[in-house]
Scaffold this active site. Sequence first.
Site, PDB file in Angstrom:
ATOM      1  CB  THR A  35      -0.871   0.031   1.272  1.00 43.31           C
ATOM      2  OG1 THR A  35       0.004   0.055   2.408  1.00 43.31           O
ATOM      3  CG2 THR A  35      -1.763  -1.178   1.347  1.00 43.31           C
TER       4      THR A  35
ATOM      5  CD  GLU B  48      -5.431  -1.997   1.321  1.00 49.90           C
ATOM      6  OE1 GLU B  48      -5.594  -1.444   0.206  1.00 49.90           O
ATOM      7  OE2 GLU B  48      -4.913  -1.441   2.301  1.00 49.90           O
TER       8      GLU B  48
ATOM      9  CE  LYS C 153     -13.956  10.888  12.706  1.00 48.50           C
ATOM     10  NZ  LYS C 153     -13.002   9.787  12.876  1.00 48.50           N
TER      11      LYS C 153
ATOM     12  CD1 TRP D 159     -17.734  12.840  11.611  1.00 46.94           C
ATOM     13  CD2 TRP D 159     -17.927  11.422   9.902  1.00 46.94           C
ATOM     14  NE1 TRP D 159     -17.485  11.573  12.096  1.00 46.94           N
ATOM     15  CE2 TRP D 159     -17.596  10.679  11.060  1.00 46.94           C
ATOM     16  CE3 TRP D 159     -18.078  10.732   8.698  1.00 46.94           C
ATOM     17  CZ2 TRP D 159     -17.439   9.291  11.044  1.00 46.94           C
ATOM     18  CZ3 TRP D 159     -17.925   9.358   8.676  1.00 46.94           C
ATOM     19  CH2 TRP D 159     -17.600   8.637   9.849  1.00 46.94           C
TER      20      TRP D 159
END
Lengths: 542, 542
Positions: B181, B326, B436, B441
Site C-alpha cells: 500500500t 487491498e 470531526k 463530520w
Amino acid sequence: MPSSDFTVYPHFWRATRLFPEKEIVSRGGDGQGTHRYTYEAFGERVHALANALSELGVERGSRVGTFGWNHHRHFEAYFAVPLMGAQLHTTNVLLPDDHVEYILNDAGDDVLFVDPGEPFRTIERLWDRLDTIDGIVVMGEERPETALPCVSVYDAVLEEHDEAFPWPQLPGDHPAGMCYTSGTTGRPKGVEYTHEMIYAHSLMAIAPVTFDVDESDVVMPVVPMFHVNGWELPYAASVTGAKQVYPGPSPEPADLARLIEEEAVTFTAGVPTVWINLLEHLERADADLSSLERILTGGSAVPESVMRRYDEEYDVTIEHAWGMTETMSVGSYSRPKSHMRSASAEERYAIRQKQGLLSPGLVMKVTDDDGSEVPWDGESFGELYVRGPTVVDEYYNQPEANEEDFEDGWLKTGDVVTVDEDGYIEIVDRAKDVIKSGGEWISSIELENELMKHDSVVEAVVVGVSNDRWQERPLACVVRRSDADVDAEELRDFLGRTYPRWWLPDEVVFVDEVPKTATGKFDKKVVRDRYEDAELRWTPGG
Amino acid sequence: MPSSDFTVYPHFWRATRLFPEKEIVSRGGDGQGTHRYTYEAFGERVHALANALSELGVERGSRVGTFGWNHHRHFEAYFAVPLMGAQLHTTNVLLPDDHVEYILNDAGDDVLFVDPGEPFRTIERLWDRLDTIDGIVVMGEERPETALPCVSVYDAVLEEHDEAFPWPQLPGDHPAGMCYTSGTTGRPKGVEYTHEMIYAHSLMAIAPVTFDVDESDVVMPVVPMFHVNGWELPYAASVTGAKQVYPGPSPEPADLARLIEEEAVTFTAGVPTVWINLLEHLERADADLSSLERILTGGSAVPESVMRRYDEEYDVTIEHAWGMTETMSVGSYSRPKSHMRSASAEERYAIRQKQGLLSPGLVMKVTDDDGSEVPWDGESFGELYVRGPTVVDEYYNQPEANEEDFEDGWLKTGDVVTVDEDGYIEIVDRAKDVIKSGGEWISSIELENELMKHDSVVEAVVVGVSNDRWQERPLACVVRRSDADVDAEELRDFLGRTYPRWWLPDEVVFVDEVPKTATGKFDKKVVRDRYEDAELRWTPGG
C-alpha cells in the site's frame, strides 16, 4: 487470502441491492397469467424460502431436488438452496420414468420441488420407488389432489416466513449445484458444482467474448432450468442486474414470440429446434422481434440457412456455443475475430457455424489415438480435452466412469473436433459416434448435415454398423419430406459430390421419425441397436 | 471439484494460443526504439525467463521483486514468475529510499528485476541495506557499469534458454503477486494476491460493466505496473487477446499522444494527472486521438471540466473507478445505468463523477460510527466496508494493522462515502481525513474540490487541526495562480456560498506547492504535521 464469499452470495447481493427495481417476469402455465415482480421482492422471497426449507429440515449439506420448468419459483430455489449451504439438484422433467427414479435415488435428494401437472404426476407414480425424499414442495399456489404424504405448497409455506435468513459463510469449494449428464450412452452421471465454480462461470459468461450482457439487456433463458442450470444463464443474468424473462412450462413458439415482443427481450438461449420452430411459427403469425439482438444456441449445430434467415429477415444474430454438463455450460463461443470483419459473408458464416473459441479461463488440447496433439489446420481430427476451474474432475459416485472420462486433470470430452489456424473448434463427431472404417475415421455428423441439405430430407442420422472386414461401416436413417420420393441411390449420389466413396453409407433406410433422447438429441444408441444386424446393400468398393 | 488451473495459466494459454499473432508494443527509454513482438514470441520468452530464473535459484515459493516501469520485459515477468510457482512482488520506483529499503526487506525478495538508469542506481545506493536479495537482473540489453555483485542482464540470460518450461500444477490459493500500500499514513503494508484472485479479478475486469474490453481493443496501461499490478490491466488484457501497448519509463504526454495515434489505442488507464497533462499537451501539439474510445481513471477524482473537454473535443469517455491495493484494483466502476440514458447531460456528469457501482463479485456495506448501516440516500456519510474473493483479508506480517483494518471478513476501506438510491458510491473523504468538528463530520475533499473551482486556485488541500473546543477544525492550504491575488476572506466567502458556516476553514494559508506522496496524492500527513500548532484566525461562530 481472499477475504470471503467465493460463493453465489455476491451475485445475489448485486442483483437485489444494486438493481432492486429491475423485473423478473414469469409466464404461468395451465391458464395462469404472467407473474411479474422486482429483484427486491425476489430477494425477500429467497429469504422466505430459505426459512421455509429450514423448517422442512433442510440444512447445510442437504440436497434439494427440483423437477420443473423455467419460472420465478424455480429461480428463487436457484439462490435460496445454495445460499443456505444446501445443494440444488435439478432433474429433467422430460426423462423416462426409470431415468428419473435412478437419478433421484442416486443423488439421494432430501426434499424435492415439483411443478404441478405432469411433473407432479410423474413423482406420484414413482413415489414408492423413491428412497430418500421426505418432503415434496409443489411449485404453485394450490395443493393438488393427491394421496402422497409430506406434500406442501410453495406459496403457502413462503407466506409463513418474512424474516431475513442468516446466510452462513461458506467456503468456495462447498457444493452448490448438481446436474446429471443426459446419458445418450449408459446411465446418467451426476456432476457437482461448487460455489466458486458458479461464481467464476458467471463472470466468464457475461464477458464481451461470451454472452456479452449487461444491465441494459433483457434476458430470456428458454433452455430448461433442468439442463445444466439453464446453461447458467439465470446466474449470469443476475450478476448483471438484467431484466429476466422465464417462459414457463412447455413454452410453444407463439409463447416465445409473444414474450420477446411484450417484454422487449434482447438476448435469449436454447437448442436449435426451438429457433427452427419459432421461424416456422413466424411464417404464419405476425410478431415484432425488433428488440431481439442475439440468440445463443448449442447442443447441436443450427443449419446455416436458419442463421441466414434470422440475420436477413429479423436482424437477429444466432451465436453458436459448445458446452457439456461437465463444463458448466459454456466451454466455447463462436464470434468472428476482429480480423474477420472484412471477410466475405460466406467466410463469416463458415466461422459462425463452428463451435468457436475456447472460453476464457479454460485450457484445451486435441489429441489423436496416440495421444499426440493434432495440428491446428482445420482438417486434422482429434478428441477434445479441456480443463479449468469451471470443468469438473469427477462424476458423483462413478469410479469407473471417472477412470474412463478423466485423465491427469483433463476432461475427455468425447467430442471429436478440428481446430483451425485461428483456434476455432469445430465438432466433427462424438468420439462414440465417429465411424471407424478400415483404420480411418468417418464423421457421422458431417454426413448427417450434408444429407439434411438435400431438399427432400427432413432429418437424417448416421451410425456405424459393425463390419467384419472394415470394423464399422456407415448406415443412414432418413426422414423424407411427406411429398418427396427420393431414394437411397440418389442420396448416395448427393453425398458423393462432396465426400469420397468410402464415406458413403452402405445402407440408407427411410423412417417416419428418428428416435430422440429426452433432451431432443438424436438417440444414436437406439438407432445403433435397431440396425446392428442390418444387411448392407453396398460396400466401400461400390 | 473443479479440475484444475484456478491460476493465471489459462489466461497465459489463451493469449498465446488463441491470439498468437496479436502484438505487444513497448516504448523503449533512454533513446531506445519501440519494441514490438507477438503474443507467440512473448510466450516463448516467458518460458525462457522461467528457465533462466530456475537457474538463478528461483523455485516454487520464492519471491521475485521488480523495480521498473511498463514494458515488455516487466510484462514477461508478470507471467513467468507466478506460472513457475514463485511470487511476483512489484515495488514503486518513485518511493523515497527508506521506503524502498523497508519494503524490499519486509517482503524478503530473493531476486530483483531492476530497470536500468535511475531505478538501478537506487538499488546500487541501497545495496548494503538490503538483507535478502541475492540476484539482480537488469531489465535491458546491456550490463551497467557497477561494482554490485550478482548482476545479470535480462536479455542475455534469456538468450541461453529456448526450451519449454514444465509449468507446475498449482492450487488456487498459491501466492502469485504482492504489492505494498502507498502508506499515506504509517508504514507501507504488504498485500498478497493468490492465483485464484488474479483469475477471478481478470474475468470481473473484462465484463461489460467494468473495462468492457475484447480482442478488438488496443489496450495501453499507463498506470505503472508497480501500482496494484498496473490496476491488473496486463492480466485482463491478456485474457481478451487484445493488442497491448506499454509506454515505457517515465512517459511524457507527448509519448502517450504518439502511442495512441501510432498504435491506434482504444482503451487506456491512469491517474487523473496523466490525462490533465495530456490535455495541456494537446493544446500545444497536434495529435490524432480518433482511435481512442475510453480512458479509465481513478486514485483521485478527475475534474468534471476535464471529462467534458475529452467528451467534446476528442469524443473520448473518461470512466471513473475506485479501488485499493487491498481490492486488487477495481472495486467499483462508474457507468450510468440504462434508465439514465434519457437523463440530462448535467445529471449524467454528476453520476460519472461518482466512484460508481460496486464491481460484480463483491459485497459492501456503509456504516456510521455506531456500526449501523447508513441509508442509501446520496447524503448520509459512512465508512465503506467491502468483502469478496478479490479482496484480501490480511496484511503481510502486520498483526496490528490486521486488527485495525479488517473485521469479520470485511475490509474497512478507510473511505467515507455516500451511496445514492441507485447504489452509486461517492467518496466523501478518507476516514482519516474527514474532519470531526463538534460531533459532526466535515468532508475535506468536498472543500478541496470546491476551492479548486475558484478561478484563482491551482491546488488546495484541507486538513483537520486539533482544537480543544471542537475536537478538530479545518485548515486550507492553497496554491494560487501566479497572477492571482485572491485572499483568505474571499475564498471563505466563496465556500460560504455552498457550505454552512461551520464547514468553512478557520485558516487559509497560501503556499507554493502542496506536499505530495510518491504516487502523486496530496500528502495530508505532512500538511497536518506542518500545521498542527497553527493559530487559526476564525472560529465556527464567525
